[in-house]
Design an enzyme around this catalytic site. Structure first.
Site, PDB file in Angstrom:
ATOM      1  N   TYR A   1      34.133   6.557  30.646  1.00  0.00           N
ATOM      2  CA  TYR A   1      32.989   7.171  29.974  1.00  0.00           C
ATOM      3  C   TYR A   1      32.487   6.364  28.780  1.00  0.00           C
ATOM      4  CZ  TYR A   1      34.146  11.194  32.837  1.00  0.00           C
ATOM      5  OH  TYR A   1      34.403  12.026  33.901  1.00  0.00           O
TER       6      TYR A   1
ATOM      7  N   HIS B   1      26.160  10.025  27.471  1.00  0.00           N
ATOM      8  CA  HIS B   1      26.766  11.258  26.944  1.00  0.00           C
ATOM      9  C   HIS B   1      27.666  10.971  25.744  1.00  0.00           C
ATOM     10  CE1 HIS B   1      26.552  15.416  27.753  1.00  0.00           C
ATOM     11  NE2 HIS B   1      27.614  15.588  28.522  1.00  0.00           N
TER      12      HIS B   1
ATOM     13  N   TYR C   1      37.406  16.979  26.992  1.00  0.00           N
ATOM     14  CA  TYR C   1      36.130  16.722  27.660  1.00  0.00           C
ATOM     15  C   TYR C   1      35.030  17.448  26.906  1.00  0.00           C
ATOM     16  CZ  TYR C   1      38.314  14.081  31.297  1.00  0.00           C
ATOM     17  OH  TYR C   1      38.995  13.104  31.961  1.00  0.00           O
TER      18      TYR C   1
ATOM     19  N   ASN D   1      32.834  19.697  27.418  1.00  0.00           N
ATOM     20  CA  ASN D   1      32.695  21.153  27.431  1.00  0.00           C
ATOM     21  C   ASN D   1      33.824  21.886  26.703  1.00  0.00           C
ATOM     22  OD1 ASN D   1      34.645  20.640  29.326  1.00  0.00           O
ATOM     23  ND2 ASN D   1      33.835  22.033  30.877  1.00  0.00           N
TER      24      ASN D   1
ATOM     25  N   ASN E   1      26.550  21.263  26.781  1.00  0.00           N
ATOM     26  CA  ASN E   1      27.845  21.945  26.898  1.00  0.00           C
ATOM     27  C   ASN E   1      28.762  21.727  25.703  1.00  0.00           C
ATOM     28  OD1 ASN E   1      27.307  23.224  29.326  1.00  0.00           O
ATOM     29  ND2 ASN E   1      27.915  21.434  30.516  1.00  0.00           N
TER      30      ASN E   1
END
Length: 194
Positions: free
Chosen positions: A17, A22, A68, A70, A116
């Site tokens: 990631y 994000h 993560y 969320n 989120n």
């Protein structure tokens, strides 16, 4: 206005990631740590990478949750709760689909806008949404069904350069943010565009 005591950079953990859209918020906090010459250290108690520095005698903490996206609120609530940091003393940096790359905006309070990470922070802070946000524009793919792949993808070089420039603009208004001079910080930041 209230001075900031905690800056949170949202993203997802793991090398797969890194450098994704994000993770724009995490990149912002990494840049602050770099400028301040501090290392972010994994701290299981706060579910994230943490750091601390002083600005004109004021203690400022940095946090990149290693949960993560969320579950970001778990880290924010743990650190803010332990150090008695109020929601209005928190700045959360995050990617923003509704702004184009190269644009950064400050905002105080409000809803989660479908993000989120923000949704979980609001929930974990007891439905308190009075924290400040640094919205780092990443653009929108144009179709709602493409959003997930878009935010988890890496930006092309030109787009990444614009995001980097918007992070630089935001770093430039940090002294005003630290002083609680939100109107001045907003005016200066909102007049910039890469």
């Amino acid at each position: 206005m209230t001075a900031i005591k905690l800056i949170v950079g949202l993203g997802n953990p793991g090398t797969e990631y890194e450098q994704t859209r994000h993770n724009a918020g995490a990149l912002f906090v990494e840049r602050i740590a770099e400028k301040q010459g501090i290392n972010l250290v994994a701290d299981r108690k706060y579910f994230g990478l943490t750091g601390r520095f002083s600005h004109q005698g004021q203690d400022i903490r940095l946090l990149i949750p290693t949960t993560y996206m969320n579950r970001s609120g778990q880290a924010v609530a743990a650190l803010a709760g332990f150090f008695r940091i109020k929601p209005e003393e928190i700045l959360v940096a995050h990617d923003e689909l509704d702004l184009p790359p190269g644009v950064a905006k400050l905002k105080t309070g409000g809803g989660h806008g479908g993000h989120n990470g923000l949704r979980d922070i609001i929930a974990q802070l007891g439905n308190q949404n009075t924290f400040h946000r640094l919205r780092l524009g990443i653009g929108h793919p144009g179709v709602a069904s493409m959003v997930s792949n878009f935010v988890l993808g890496r930006a092309p070089r030109a787009e990444q350069e614009k995001l980097d420039a918007s992070i630089d603009f935001a770093l430039g208004v940090l002294p005003d943010i630290f002083a609680g001079e939100w109107n001045r910080a907003m005016k200066n930041l909102h007049s910039q565009k890469a």
